[in-house]
Design a protein around this motif. Structure first.
Motif, PDB file in Angstrom:
ATOM      1  N   GLY A 112       4.717  -3.088  -1.413  1.00  0.00           N
ATOM      2  CA  GLY A 112       3.844  -1.977  -1.090  1.00  0.00           C
ATOM      3  C   GLY A 112       2.702  -2.345  -0.175  1.00  0.00           C
ATOM      4  N   ILE A 113       2.219  -3.584  -0.271  1.00  0.00           N
ATOM      5  CA  ILE A 113       1.089  -3.981   0.561  1.00  0.00           C
ATOM      6  C   ILE A 113       1.490  -4.084   2.027  1.00  0.00           C
ATOM      7  CG2 ILE A 113       1.465  -6.471   0.339  1.00  0.00           C
ATOM      8  CD1 ILE A 113      -1.580  -6.768   0.104  1.00  0.00           C
ATOM      9  N   ASP A 114       2.783  -4.303   2.288  1.00  0.00           N
ATOM     10  CA  ASP A 114       3.253  -4.408   3.670  1.00  0.00           C
ATOM     11  C   ASP A 114       3.388  -3.058   4.349  1.00  0.00           C
ATOM     12  OD1 ASP A 114       3.762  -7.329   3.939  1.00  0.00           O
ATOM     13  OD2 ASP A 114       5.135  -6.942   2.290  1.00  0.00           O
ATOM     14  N   VAL A 115       3.484  -1.997   3.572  1.00  0.00           N
ATOM     15  CA  VAL A 115       3.650  -0.654   4.142  1.00  0.00           C
ATOM     16  C   VAL A 115       2.432   0.213   3.843  1.00  0.00           C
ATOM     17  CG1 VAL A 115       6.160  -0.682   4.144  1.00  0.00           C
ATOM     18  CG2 VAL A 115       4.947  -0.001   2.077  1.00  0.00           C
ATOM     19  N   THR A 116       1.273  -0.429   3.680  1.00  0.00           N
ATOM     20  CA  THR A 116       0.020   0.281   3.427  1.00  0.00           C
ATOM     21  C   THR A 116      -0.897   0.107   4.624  1.00  0.00           C
ATOM     22  OG1 THR A 116       0.223  -0.112   1.046  1.00  0.00           O
ATOM     23  CG2 THR A 116      -1.948   0.521   1.888  1.00  0.00           C
ATOM     24  N   LEU A 117      -1.383   1.206   5.174  1.00  0.00           N
ATOM     25  CA  LEU A 117      -2.297   1.140   6.306  1.00  0.00           C
ATOM     26  C   LEU A 117      -3.633   0.545   5.865  1.00  0.00           C
ATOM     27  CD1 LEU A 117      -1.592   4.590   7.994  1.00  0.00           C
ATOM     28  CD2 LEU A 117      -0.754   2.340   8.683  1.00  0.00           C
ATOM     29  N   PRO A 118      -4.208  -0.347   6.660  1.00  0.00           N
ATOM     30  CA  PRO A 118      -5.406  -1.080   6.209  1.00  0.00           C
ATOM     31  C   PRO A 118      -6.643  -0.209   6.053  1.00  0.00           C
ATOM     32  CG  PRO A 118      -4.922  -1.579   8.504  1.00  0.00           C
ATOM     33  CD  PRO A 118      -3.770  -0.782   8.000  1.00  0.00           C
ATOM     34  N   THR A 119      -6.814   0.815   6.883  1.00  0.00           N
ATOM     35  CA  THR A 119      -8.039   1.614   6.845  1.00  0.00           C
ATOM     36  C   THR A 119      -7.932   2.776   5.862  1.00  0.00           C
ATOM     37  OG1 THR A 119      -8.491   1.035   9.153  1.00  0.00           O
ATOM     38  CG2 THR A 119      -9.702   2.905   8.233  1.00  0.00           C
ATOM     39  N   SER A 120      -6.899   3.586   6.007  1.00  0.00           N
ATOM     40  CA  SER A 120      -6.744   4.761   5.148  1.00  0.00           C
ATOM     41  C   SER A 120      -6.114   4.428   3.798  1.00  0.00           C
ATOM     42  CB  SER A 120      -5.892   5.809   5.854  1.00  0.00           C
ATOM     43  OG  SER A 120      -4.576   5.310   6.079  1.00  0.00           O
ATOM     44  N   GLN A 121      -5.529   3.222   3.681  1.00  0.00           N
ATOM     45  CA  GLN A 121      -4.847   2.808   2.451  1.00  0.00           C
ATOM     46  C   GLN A 121      -3.695   3.754   2.082  1.00  0.00           C
ATOM     47  OE1 GLN A 121      -5.434  -0.111   0.716  1.00  0.00           O
ATOM     48  NE2 GLN A 121      -6.679  -0.530   2.532  1.00  0.00           N
TER      49      GLN A 121
END
Length: 281
Positions: free
Chosen positions: A202-211
């Motif tokens: 899941g962390i690989d497909v999570t946008l860094p800013t908007s989460q």
């Protein structure tokens, strides 16, 4: 890789002192003090597996040094390892210089230019030819697009095109390009080896800013195609891009684990890795 080469070189010196009984402390204690440099990270990361990355980096640095002919299979230094270790502050220029010297290309170029030397023409002297090649390797600076012309001064004889460097000799340029190709290939293998230690999650497909997270697996309904009877399903999934080291968002462009350049590797690798790009001014 140079810091590892320096450690191996100093280890050989220490072993000689130990045989002469001139070493002031046990070699096991020295190894215990030096080992964290190549096994432990210097900082923390919320996403990257830094301990794994440092271990693999040391492993692939050894492979690179072996391919360059600077160490033997048992880790002892050889050839021009001394001069490469001495010029550690200029990395990677020290490794490129060692390759040009060991391959004999620099000597061949200077021997060929020696027949063209004119005593009254300073630009034809071998010292100037050598300096022009070294200028491409050591401490080079990018020039602005518009370089103003300097007014001529008395007894000032700059090289032709100054401050712009003349082109590299073709064979030396080809050797440097081959060095770059070999280096990026090793670091791609390094990135892949680190990435496969952690599955895409899941962390690989999570946008860094908007989460905001996106789906990376099939939904609860399962396989959409019948793999036994239908022919469309296998053909459809056979066209999917396979990747392990590249970020899923970057892989949407249809590219896999082959990175075109160091910039591509640093920007588009998975966050299981932490890679920094060195800037040249």
């Amino acid at each position: 890789p140079t810091i590892l080469l320096r450690a191996l070189h100093e280890w050989e010196t220490m072993r000689q002192l130990e045989e002469e009984k001139a070493l002031g402390r046990p070699s096991s204690e020295v190894a215990r003090c030096v080992a964290p440099v190549f096994t432990l990270p210097f900082f923390e990361s919320k996403t990257a597996e830094l301990v794994t990355q440092v271990a693999y980096q040391s492993r692939f640095s050894l492979e690179f040094l072996y391919q360059e002919g600077l160490i033997k299979r048992d880790g002892t230094t050889r050839n021009l390892a001394n001069i490469c270790a001495h010029l550690f502050e200029a990395e990677p220029a020290n490794l490129i210089l060692g390759r040009l010297l060991s391959s004999g290309l620099l000597h061949e170029y200077l021997n060929a230019e020696a027949t063209k030397t004119v005593k009254g023409d300073r630009r034809s002297h071998l010292t100037v030819k050598l300096a022009s090649v070294l200028g491409w390797i050591f401490f080079r600076l990018r020039l602005p697009r518009n370089v103003p012309k300097r007014p001529p001064r008395k007894k000032f004889l700059p090289s032709e095109g100054c401050p712009k460097l003349p082109p590299l000799p073709p064979r030396i340029r080809k050797e440097i390009q081959e060095y770059n190709k070999q280096l990026i290939e090793i670091y791609q293998q390094f990135a892949y080896s680190v990435a496969v230690t952690r599955k895409v999650g899941g962390i690989d497909v999570t946008l860094p800013t908007s989460q905001k997270s996106f789906r990376y697996k099939l939904d609860e309904r399962g396989e959409p195609f019948d793999g036994k009877d239908g022919a469309f399903g296998p053909e459809f999934f056979g066209q999917m891009v396979k990747y392990k080291a590249r970020s899923p968002f970057s892989a949407l462009g249809g590219v896999g684990d082959h990175f075109r350049s160091p910039v591509d590797l640093c920007k588009n690798c998975r966050n299981v890795l932490h890679l920094d790009q060195r800037r040249e001014f």
